[in-house]
Write an enzyme that holds these catalytic residues in place. Structure first.
Site, PDB file in Angstrom:
ATOM      1  N   GLN A  52       0.843  -1.206   0.000  1.00  0.00           N
ATOM      2  CA  GLN A  52       0.000   0.000   0.000  1.00  0.00           C
ATOM      3  C   GLN A  52       0.872   1.248   0.000  1.00  0.00           C
ATOM      4  O   GLN A  52       1.907   1.297   0.682  1.00  0.00           O
ATOM      5  CB  GLN A  52      -0.886   0.021   1.250  1.00  0.00           C
ATOM      6  CG  GLN A  52      -2.000  -1.008   1.225  1.00  0.00           C
ATOM      7  CD  GLN A  52      -2.844  -0.927   2.496  1.00  0.00           C
ATOM      8  OE1 GLN A  52      -3.330   0.137   2.857  1.00  0.00           O
ATOM      9  NE2 GLN A  52      -2.981  -2.055   3.168  1.00  0.00           N
TER      10      GLN A  52
HETATM   11  P1  GTP Z   1      -0.522  -6.251   0.281  1.00  0.00           P
HETATM   12  O1  GTP Z   1      -0.219  -7.037   1.504  1.00  0.00           O
HETATM   13  O2  GTP Z   1      -1.700  -5.337   0.442  1.00  0.00           O
HETATM   14  O3  GTP Z   1       0.673  -5.506  -0.251  1.00  0.00           O
HETATM   15  O4  GTP Z   1      -0.978  -7.296  -0.896  1.00  0.00           O
HETATM   16  P2  GTP Z   1      -0.232  -8.643  -1.346  1.00  0.00           P
HETATM   17  O5  GTP Z   1       0.681  -8.335  -2.472  1.00  0.00           O
HETATM   18  O6  GTP Z   1       0.358  -9.340  -0.182  1.00  0.00           O
HETATM   19  O7  GTP Z   1      -1.441  -9.484  -1.971  1.00  0.00           O
HETATM   20  P3  GTP Z   1      -2.186 -10.743  -1.313  1.00  0.00           P
HETATM   21  O8  GTP Z   1      -1.291 -11.922  -1.260  1.00  0.00           O
HETATM   22  O9  GTP Z   1      -2.850 -10.311  -0.074  1.00  0.00           O
HETATM   23  O10 GTP Z   1      -3.265 -11.068  -2.462  1.00  0.00           O
HETATM   24  C1  GTP Z   1      -4.202 -10.110  -2.906  1.00  0.00           C
HETATM   25  C2  GTP Z   1      -5.381 -10.800  -3.552  1.00  0.00           C
HETATM   26  O11 GTP Z   1      -4.983 -11.390  -4.786  1.00  0.00           O
HETATM   27  C3  GTP Z   1      -5.986 -11.923  -2.710  1.00  0.00           C
HETATM   28  O12 GTP Z   1      -7.385 -11.893  -2.854  1.00  0.00           O
HETATM   29  C4  GTP Z   1      -5.402 -13.180  -3.342  1.00  0.00           C
HETATM   30  O13 GTP Z   1      -6.224 -14.312  -3.191  1.00  0.00           O
HETATM   31  C5  GTP Z   1      -5.341 -12.769  -4.811  1.00  0.00           C
HETATM   32  N1  GTP Z   1      -4.304 -13.502  -5.573  1.00  0.00           N
HETATM   33  C6  GTP Z   1      -3.010 -13.684  -5.218  1.00  0.00           C
HETATM   34  N2  GTP Z   1      -2.357 -14.388  -6.166  1.00  0.00           N
HETATM   35  C7  GTP Z   1      -3.253 -14.648  -7.145  1.00  0.00           C
HETATM   36  C8  GTP Z   1      -3.177 -15.343  -8.403  1.00  0.00           C
HETATM   37  O14 GTP Z   1      -2.137 -15.861  -8.839  1.00  0.00           O
HETATM   38  N3  GTP Z   1      -4.325 -15.387  -9.143  1.00  0.00           N
HETATM   39  C9  GTP Z   1      -5.481 -14.818  -8.722  1.00  0.00           C
HETATM   40  N4  GTP Z   1      -6.551 -14.935  -9.518  1.00  0.00           N
HETATM   41  N5  GTP Z   1      -5.592 -14.163  -7.556  1.00  0.00           N
HETATM   42  C10 GTP Z   1      -4.491 -14.074  -6.768  1.00  0.00           C
END
Ligand code: GTP
Ligand code: MG
Length: 161
Positions: A52
């Site tokens: 974020q």
């Molecule tokens: P922050 O902690 O806010 O920086 O986000 P992050 O990068 O850690 O993302 P996070 O792992 O929380 O995933 C964000 C969303 O994307 C979640 O709803 C996951 O289920 C979804 N997601 C993650 N990887 C994939 C993927 O390969 N395919 C799809 N369709 N969704 C995904």
């Protein structure tokens, strides 16, 4: 582990963990979270940073101690590809990164989403061919199923051994 919010960083790290240590629900990371675990081949200490905007200023505090960078991109988030490139360029120009041969593993994540860009296209949009002084590698991944992750980890292991 860096990249914009919602790109899938925490989901990827969770998939790399042994199954008995995996979390069921993944929520947006606040600030950052330190994850320690072992796979058959590597011991990980991952700084899972929040993507974020308000937390991105935390990233740089951990550059010095990092042995490698995992940079995650949401391949389906075309609108924010320019923002991802800006953050990558800021990272590459940081004094703690600029003169180091630190390996960077790019995960072009969410390849399962219809209309997601290919890893080649993501690589072009981020200008990865301009990174000449660091080893880097890009893989297309689906973190929900764990697809593509092992190839990236194998590459990373070769770089840091
Ligand atoms: P922050 O902690 O806010 O920086 O986000 P992050 O990068 O850690 O993302 P996070 O792992 O929380 O995933 C964000 C969303 O994307 C979640 O709803 C996951 O289920 C979804 N997601 C993650 N990887 C994939 C993927 O390969 N395919 C799809 N369709 N969704 C995904
Ligand atoms: Mg997260």
């Amino acid at each position: 582990c860096l990249g914009l919010d919602n790109s899938g960083k925490t989901t990827i790290i969770n998939q790399l963990k042994p199954s008995n240590a995996q979390a069921q629900d993944i929520v947006p990371t606040i600030g950052f979270s330190i994850e320690k675990f072992k796979t058959s081949s590597l011991s990980f200490t991952v700084f899972d940073m929040s993507g974020q905007g308000r937390y991105r200023n935390l990233w740089e505090h951990y550059y010095k101690e990092g042995q490698a960078i995992i940079f995650v991109i949401d391949s389906a988030d075309k609108l924010r590809m320019v923002v991802a490139k800006e953050e990558l360029d800021t990272l590459l120009n940081h004094p703690d990164i600029k003169h180091r041969r630190i390996p960077i593993l790019f995960f072009a994540n969410k390849m399962d989403v219809r209309d997601a860009l290919s890893s080649v296209k993501v690589s072009q949009l981020l200008g990865l061919e301009h990174i000449k002084d660091k080893p880097w590698h890009i893989c297309a991944t689906n973190a929900l199923k764990g697809e593509g992750l092992q190839e990236g980890v194998d590459w990373l292991q070769d770089q840091i051994k």
